[in-house]
Design a protein around this motif. Sequence first.
Motif, PDB file in Angstrom:
ATOM      1  N   PHE A 161       0.823  -1.269  -0.124  1.00  0.00           N
ATOM      2  CA  PHE A 161      -0.082  -0.144   0.062  1.00  0.00           C
ATOM      3  C   PHE A 161       0.881   1.352   0.137  1.00  0.00           C
ATOM      4  CE2 PHE A 161      -2.717  -3.287   1.818  1.00  0.00           C
ATOM      5  CZ  PHE A 161      -3.929  -3.083   1.255  1.00  0.00           C
ATOM      6  N   SER A 162       0.168   2.203  -0.608  1.00  0.00           N
ATOM      7  CA  SER A 162       0.829   3.647  -0.559  1.00  0.00           C
ATOM      8  C   SER A 162      -0.251   4.618  -0.096  1.00  0.00           C
ATOM      9  CB  SER A 162       1.281   4.331  -1.919  1.00  0.00           C
ATOM     10  OG  SER A 162       2.664   3.328  -2.225  1.00  0.00           O
ATOM     11  N   VAL A 163       0.251   5.582   0.817  1.00  0.00           N
ATOM     12  CA  VAL A 163      -0.813   6.281   1.396  1.00  0.00           C
ATOM     13  C   VAL A 163      -0.376   7.804   1.022  1.00  0.00           C
ATOM     14  CG1 VAL A 163      -2.189   7.070   3.408  1.00  0.00           C
ATOM     15  CG2 VAL A 163      -1.531   4.795   3.111  1.00  0.00           C
TER      16      VAL A 163
ATOM     17  N   PHE B 160      -3.387   3.557  -2.001  1.00  0.00           N
ATOM     18  CA  PHE B 160      -3.246   3.147  -3.519  1.00  0.00           C
ATOM     19  C   PHE B 160      -2.671   1.413  -3.056  1.00  0.00           C
ATOM     20  CE2 PHE B 160      -2.811   7.224  -4.022  1.00  0.00           C
ATOM     21  CZ  PHE B 160      -3.527   7.660  -5.249  1.00  0.00           C
ATOM     22  N   HIS B 161      -3.182   0.371  -3.730  1.00  0.00           N
ATOM     23  CA  HIS B 161      -2.757  -0.791  -3.582  1.00  0.00           C
ATOM     24  C   HIS B 161      -2.484  -1.597  -4.827  1.00  0.00           C
ATOM     25  CE1 HIS B 161      -4.674  -4.967  -2.118  1.00  0.00           C
ATOM     26  NE2 HIS B 161      -3.606  -4.993  -1.676  1.00  0.00           N
ATOM     27  N   VAL B 162      -1.560  -2.633  -4.597  1.00  0.00           N
ATOM     28  CA  VAL B 162      -0.956  -3.373  -5.679  1.00  0.00           C
ATOM     29  C   VAL B 162      -2.175  -4.511  -5.756  1.00  0.00           C
ATOM     30  CG1 VAL B 162       1.415  -3.151  -5.339  1.00  0.00           C
ATOM     31  CG2 VAL B 162       0.336  -4.963  -4.158  1.00  0.00           C
ATOM     32  N   SER B 163      -2.340  -5.103  -6.853  1.00  0.00           N
ATOM     33  CA  SER B 163      -3.476  -6.083  -7.252  1.00  0.00           C
ATOM     34  C   SER B 163      -2.954  -7.328  -6.687  1.00  0.00           C
ATOM     35  CB  SER B 163      -3.319  -6.300  -8.726  1.00  0.00           C
ATOM     36  OG  SER B 163      -4.105  -7.207  -8.975  1.00  0.00           O
ATOM     37  N   GLU B 164      -3.869  -7.823  -5.694  1.00  0.00           N
ATOM     38  CA  GLU B 164      -3.612  -9.252  -5.102  1.00  0.00           C
ATOM     39  C   GLU B 164      -4.810 -10.062  -5.206  1.00  0.00           C
ATOM     40  OE1 GLU B 164      -2.032  -9.146  -1.137  1.00  0.00           O
ATOM     41  OE2 GLU B 164      -1.747  -7.244  -1.276  1.00  0.00           O
ATOM     42  N   GLU B 165      -4.434 -11.399  -5.370  1.00  0.00           N
ATOM     43  CA  GLU B 165      -5.813 -12.350  -5.300  1.00  0.00           C
ATOM     44  C   GLU B 165      -6.199 -12.404  -3.963  1.00  0.00           C
ATOM     45  OE1 GLU B 165      -6.875 -14.321  -7.719  1.00  0.00           O
ATOM     46  OE2 GLU B 165      -5.330 -13.405  -9.284  1.00  0.00           O
TER      47      GLU B 165
END
Length: 292
Positions: free
Chosen positions: A93-95, A114-119
Amino acid sequence: MTDLASGQKAVDALVRLLDLEPLGDDRFLGMSPPVGPQRVFGGQVAGQALVAAGRTVDPARFVHSLHGYFVRGGDPSVPITYAVENIRDGRSFSVRRSVAYQHDKVIFFMSASFHVSEEGLDHQEAAPPDVPLPDEVPTMGERLAKYPERAGVWGMVQQPIDVRYVGETGWVRPGDRPAEDRQRVWMRIDGKLPDDPLLHACALTFASDLTLLDAVLSTHGAVWGPGGFVGASLDHAMWFHRSFRADEWFLYDSSSPSAFDARGLAAGRMFTRDGRHIATAVQEGLLRRVGG
Protein backbone atom coordinates in the motif's frame (compact mmCIF):
# COMPACT_ATOMS: atom_id res chain seq x y z
CA MET A 1 -27.83 22.40 -24.15
CA THR A 2 -25.94 22.36 -27.43
CA ASP A 3 -23.64 19.91 -29.12
CA LEU A 4 -20.74 22.25 -28.33
CA ALA A 5 -21.45 21.89 -24.61
CA SER A 6 -21.01 18.12 -24.56
CA GLY A 7 -19.36 15.23 -26.39
CA GLN A 8 -15.69 14.72 -27.13
CA LYS A 9 -14.87 18.44 -27.06
CA ALA A 10 -16.07 18.65 -23.45
CA VAL A 11 -14.28 15.41 -22.57
CA ASP A 12 -11.01 16.75 -23.97
CA ALA A 13 -11.52 19.86 -21.82
CA LEU A 14 -12.00 17.62 -18.76
CA VAL A 15 -8.77 15.75 -19.54
CA ARG A 16 -6.95 19.09 -19.72
CA LEU A 17 -8.58 20.15 -16.45
CA LEU A 18 -7.19 17.03 -14.76
CA ASP A 19 -3.72 17.43 -16.31
CA LEU A 20 -2.08 19.37 -13.49
CA GLU A 21 1.09 21.39 -13.97
CA PRO A 22 3.99 20.00 -11.88
CA LEU A 23 5.68 22.61 -9.69
CA GLY A 24 8.33 20.34 -8.12
CA ASP A 25 8.57 18.95 -4.58
CA ASP A 26 5.27 17.03 -5.04
CA ARG A 27 3.34 20.24 -5.68
CA PHE A 28 0.99 20.77 -8.62
CA LEU A 29 -1.09 23.60 -10.10
CA GLY A 30 -4.69 23.18 -11.22
CA MET A 31 -7.05 25.51 -13.07
CA SER A 32 -10.85 25.81 -13.25
CA PRO A 33 -13.03 26.18 -16.36
CA PRO A 34 -13.33 29.77 -17.66
CA VAL A 35 -17.11 29.61 -17.27
CA GLY A 36 -18.75 27.82 -14.35
CA PRO A 37 -20.42 28.10 -10.96
CA GLN A 38 -19.53 30.82 -8.46
CA ARG A 39 -17.63 28.20 -6.43
CA VAL A 40 -15.24 25.55 -7.68
CA PHE A 41 -17.22 22.34 -8.27
CA GLY A 42 -16.44 19.84 -5.51
CA GLY A 43 -15.93 16.97 -7.94
CA GLN A 44 -13.30 19.02 -9.75
CA VAL A 45 -11.17 19.75 -6.69
CA ALA A 46 -11.51 16.14 -5.50
CA GLY A 47 -10.54 14.79 -8.91
CA GLN A 48 -7.57 17.13 -9.18
CA ALA A 49 -6.42 16.28 -5.65
CA LEU A 50 -6.49 12.60 -6.61
CA VAL A 51 -4.47 13.33 -9.77
CA ALA A 52 -1.85 15.07 -7.64
CA ALA A 53 -1.68 12.19 -5.17
CA GLY A 54 -1.57 9.54 -7.89
CA ARG A 55 1.32 11.19 -9.70
CA THR A 56 3.53 10.58 -6.68
CA VAL A 57 2.73 6.83 -6.52
CA ASP A 58 4.06 3.85 -8.47
CA PRO A 59 1.59 3.39 -11.41
CA ALA A 60 1.39 -0.33 -10.53
CA ARG A 61 -0.56 0.69 -7.40
CA PHE A 62 -4.18 1.63 -8.08
CA VAL A 63 -6.26 3.88 -5.84
CA HIS A 64 -8.71 1.86 -3.74
CA SER A 65 -10.08 4.56 -1.39
CA LEU A 66 -10.16 8.29 -0.76
CA HIS A 67 -11.56 10.47 2.01
CA GLY A 68 -11.84 14.22 1.56
CA TYR A 69 -13.15 17.31 3.37
CA PHE A 70 -14.36 20.51 1.73
CA VAL A 71 -13.07 23.25 4.04
CA ARG A 72 -13.76 26.46 2.07
CA GLY A 73 -15.50 27.32 -1.15
CA GLY A 74 -12.99 27.56 -3.98
CA ASP A 75 -12.66 30.62 -6.24
CA PRO A 76 -12.81 29.45 -9.89
CA SER A 77 -10.91 32.55 -11.07
CA VAL A 78 -7.82 31.63 -9.00
CA PRO A 79 -5.46 28.68 -9.68
CA ILE A 80 -5.39 25.91 -7.06
CA THR A 81 -2.12 24.64 -5.64
CA TYR A 82 -2.01 20.99 -4.56
CA ALA A 83 0.64 19.82 -2.10
CA VAL A 84 1.11 16.06 -1.64
CA GLU A 85 2.56 14.49 1.50
CA ASN A 86 3.99 10.96 1.31
CA ILE A 87 2.51 9.32 4.41
CA ARG A 88 3.80 5.81 3.69
CA ASP A 89 5.04 3.46 0.99
CA GLY A 90 4.70 -0.11 2.23
CA ARG A 91 5.07 -3.45 0.46
CA SER A 92 1.47 -3.44 -0.76
CA PHE A 93 0.00 0.00 0.00
CA SER A 94 0.92 3.64 -0.55
CA VAL A 95 -0.85 6.40 1.36
CA ARG A 96 -0.85 10.07 0.39
CA ARG A 97 -2.33 13.29 1.78
CA SER A 98 -3.25 15.83 -0.90
CA VAL A 99 -4.08 19.39 0.19
CA ALA A 100 -5.60 22.10 -2.04
CA TYR A 101 -4.71 25.77 -1.37
CA GLN A 102 -5.95 29.13 -2.56
CA HIS A 103 -4.74 32.43 -1.11
CA ASP A 104 -2.47 30.37 1.19
CA LYS A 105 -5.54 28.80 2.83
CA VAL A 106 -6.73 25.20 2.67
CA ILE A 107 -9.92 24.75 0.64
CA PHE A 108 -9.88 20.92 0.51
CA PHE A 109 -7.79 18.03 1.75
CA MET A 110 -7.84 14.33 0.93
CA SER A 111 -6.26 11.11 2.13
CA ALA A 112 -5.93 8.48 -0.59
CA SER A 113 -4.64 4.90 -0.46
CA PHE A 114 -3.20 2.90 -3.36
CA HIS A 115 -2.85 -0.90 -3.49
CA VAL A 116 -1.05 -3.45 -5.65
CA SER A 117 -3.30 -6.04 -7.29
CA GLU A 118 -3.65 -9.23 -5.24
CA GLU A 119 -5.69 -12.45 -5.33
CA GLY A 120 -8.41 -12.76 -2.69
CA LEU A 121 -12.08 -13.36 -1.90
CA ASP A 122 -14.59 -12.07 -4.43
CA HIS A 123 -18.27 -11.29 -3.80
CA GLN A 124 -20.69 -8.41 -4.26
CA GLU A 125 -24.34 -7.48 -3.83
CA ALA A 126 -26.38 -7.82 -6.99
CA ALA A 127 -27.11 -4.78 -9.13
CA PRO A 128 -30.68 -3.43 -8.88
CA PRO A 129 -33.02 -5.46 -11.11
CA ASP A 130 -35.37 -4.13 -13.78
CA VAL A 131 -33.74 -0.70 -14.14
CA PRO A 132 -34.38 0.94 -17.55
CA LEU A 133 -31.27 1.12 -19.72
CA PRO A 134 -29.63 4.48 -20.59
CA ASP A 135 -31.26 4.67 -24.01
CA GLU A 136 -34.67 4.16 -22.39
CA VAL A 137 -34.54 7.26 -20.15
CA PRO A 138 -34.42 10.98 -21.12
CA THR A 139 -31.15 12.83 -21.50
CA MET A 140 -30.44 15.76 -19.18
CA GLY A 141 -30.98 18.13 -22.11
CA GLU A 142 -34.43 16.64 -22.76
CA ARG A 143 -35.38 16.99 -19.10
CA LEU A 144 -34.14 20.56 -18.76
CA ALA A 145 -35.94 21.58 -21.97
CA LYS A 146 -39.16 21.29 -19.94
CA TYR A 147 -37.76 23.55 -17.23
CA PRO A 148 -35.60 26.19 -18.97
CA GLU A 149 -35.83 28.52 -15.97
CA ARG A 150 -34.20 25.78 -13.84
CA ALA A 151 -31.32 25.01 -16.18
CA GLY A 152 -29.07 27.69 -14.67
CA VAL A 153 -25.36 27.18 -15.17
CA TRP A 154 -25.88 23.63 -16.52
CA GLY A 155 -26.68 24.90 -19.99
CA MET A 156 -23.86 27.46 -20.01
CA VAL A 157 -20.79 25.29 -19.45
CA GLN A 158 -19.12 22.26 -20.99
CA GLN A 159 -20.77 19.00 -19.91
CA PRO A 160 -18.29 16.12 -20.28
CA ILE A 161 -20.58 13.65 -18.48
CA ASP A 162 -23.78 12.21 -19.95
CA VAL A 163 -26.20 12.11 -17.00
CA ARG A 164 -29.56 10.30 -17.35
CA TYR A 165 -31.90 10.12 -14.36
CA VAL A 166 -34.12 7.04 -14.17
CA GLY A 167 -36.55 8.99 -11.96
CA GLU A 168 -37.12 12.74 -11.68
CA THR A 169 -34.25 15.19 -11.18
CA GLY A 170 -33.80 17.64 -8.34
CA TRP A 171 -34.06 20.56 -10.77
CA VAL A 172 -37.80 20.41 -11.47
CA ARG A 173 -40.31 22.88 -10.07
CA PRO A 174 -41.48 22.45 -6.46
CA GLY A 175 -44.29 19.90 -6.35
CA ASP A 176 -43.21 18.17 -9.58
CA ARG A 177 -40.95 15.63 -7.88
CA PRO A 178 -42.43 12.57 -6.16
CA ALA A 179 -40.74 11.29 -3.00
CA GLU A 180 -38.57 8.24 -3.77
CA ASP A 181 -36.41 6.24 -1.37
CA ARG A 182 -33.76 5.59 -4.03
CA GLN A 183 -32.26 7.65 -6.81
CA ARG A 184 -30.85 5.94 -9.89
CA VAL A 185 -28.82 7.72 -12.52
CA TRP A 186 -26.95 6.38 -15.54
CA MET A 187 -23.65 8.15 -16.22
CA ARG A 188 -20.65 7.96 -18.50
CA ILE A 189 -17.93 10.27 -19.72
CA ASP A 190 -19.45 11.56 -22.97
CA GLY A 191 -16.53 10.65 -25.22
CA LYS A 192 -13.31 8.65 -25.25
CA LEU A 193 -10.75 8.87 -22.45
CA PRO A 194 -7.07 7.85 -22.76
CA ASP A 195 -6.20 4.39 -21.38
CA ASP A 196 -4.88 5.66 -18.04
CA PRO A 197 -6.46 3.95 -14.98
CA LEU A 198 -5.67 6.94 -12.73
CA LEU A 199 -7.43 9.30 -15.15
CA HIS A 200 -10.51 7.04 -15.18
CA ALA A 201 -10.54 6.99 -11.36
CA CYS A 202 -10.27 10.78 -11.26
CA ALA A 203 -13.05 11.14 -13.83
CA LEU A 204 -15.26 8.82 -11.78
CA THR A 205 -14.48 10.90 -8.68
CA PHE A 206 -15.47 14.04 -10.62
CA ALA A 207 -18.75 12.43 -11.68
CA SER A 208 -19.56 11.04 -8.23
CA ASP A 209 -20.20 14.52 -6.82
CA LEU A 210 -22.70 15.56 -9.49
CA THR A 211 -25.90 13.92 -8.23
CA LEU A 212 -25.24 12.23 -4.88
CA LEU A 213 -26.91 14.83 -2.63
CA ASP A 214 -29.98 14.63 -4.87
CA ALA A 215 -30.74 11.39 -3.02
CA VAL A 216 -31.31 13.36 0.20
CA LEU A 217 -33.87 15.61 -1.48
CA SER A 218 -35.46 12.69 -3.34
CA THR A 219 -36.44 11.07 -0.04
CA HIS A 220 -38.68 14.09 0.66
CA GLY A 221 -39.69 14.95 -2.91
CA ALA A 222 -37.74 18.20 -2.45
CA VAL A 223 -35.89 20.18 -5.12
CA TRP A 224 -32.94 22.50 -5.60
CA GLY A 225 -33.34 26.24 -6.00
CA PRO A 226 -36.41 28.48 -5.58
CA GLY A 227 -39.01 26.79 -3.42
CA GLY A 228 -36.45 24.22 -2.31
CA PHE A 229 -32.90 24.00 -1.02
CA VAL A 230 -29.34 25.13 -1.62
CA GLY A 231 -26.53 22.78 -0.68
CA ALA A 232 -22.82 22.25 -0.41
CA SER A 233 -20.66 19.15 -0.03
CA LEU A 234 -19.04 18.80 3.40
CA ASP A 235 -17.05 15.61 2.95
CA HIS A 236 -16.73 12.85 0.37
CA ALA A 237 -15.43 9.28 0.46
CA MET A 238 -15.02 6.68 -2.27
CA TRP A 239 -13.95 3.06 -2.50
CA PHE A 240 -12.91 1.59 -5.85
CA HIS A 241 -13.67 -2.13 -6.00
CA ARG A 242 -13.14 -3.42 -9.53
CA SER A 243 -11.58 -2.28 -12.80
CA PHE A 244 -13.70 -0.01 -14.98
CA ARG A 245 -13.76 2.59 -17.71
CA ALA A 246 -15.43 5.88 -16.82
CA ASP A 247 -16.33 6.38 -20.49
CA GLU A 248 -18.66 3.37 -20.38
CA TRP A 249 -22.14 3.45 -18.83
CA PHE A 250 -22.47 2.87 -15.09
CA LEU A 251 -25.54 3.01 -12.88
CA TYR A 252 -25.28 5.24 -9.80
CA ASP A 253 -27.72 3.71 -7.30
CA SER A 254 -28.06 6.12 -4.35
CA SER A 255 -30.09 6.54 -1.17
CA SER A 256 -30.04 8.68 1.96
CA PRO A 257 -29.94 6.85 5.32
CA SER A 258 -30.28 10.04 7.42
CA ALA A 259 -30.88 13.79 7.32
CA PHE A 260 -30.94 16.07 10.37
CA ASP A 261 -29.71 19.46 11.60
CA ALA A 262 -29.43 20.85 8.01
CA ARG A 263 -27.08 18.00 7.06
CA GLY A 264 -27.92 15.05 4.83
CA LEU A 265 -26.03 11.80 4.28
CA ALA A 266 -26.11 10.02 0.93
CA ALA A 267 -24.52 6.77 -0.23
CA GLY A 268 -24.25 5.49 -3.77
CA ARG A 269 -23.13 2.27 -5.45
CA MET A 270 -21.86 2.21 -9.04
CA PHE A 271 -22.55 -0.75 -11.31
CA THR A 272 -21.51 -1.42 -14.91
CA ARG A 273 -24.17 -2.39 -17.44
CA ASP A 274 -23.25 -6.05 -16.93
CA GLY A 275 -23.75 -5.74 -13.15
CA ARG A 276 -20.20 -5.44 -11.79
CA HIS A 277 -19.98 -3.31 -8.64
CA ILE A 278 -17.10 -0.95 -9.45
CA ALA A 279 -17.22 1.72 -6.73
CA THR A 280 -19.08 3.10 -3.70
CA ALA A 281 -19.38 6.76 -2.67
CA VAL A 282 -20.60 8.35 0.57
CA GLN A 283 -21.09 12.07 1.10
CA GLU A 284 -22.53 14.39 3.73
CA GLY A 285 -23.83 17.73 2.60
CA LEU A 286 -25.21 20.93 4.04
CA LEU A 287 -28.78 21.56 2.81
CA ARG A 288 -30.52 24.81 3.72
CA ARG A 289 -33.98 25.86 2.69
CA VAL A 290 -33.92 28.77 0.26
CA GLY A 291 -34.74 31.92 2.19
CA GLY A 292 -34.37 30.04 5.48
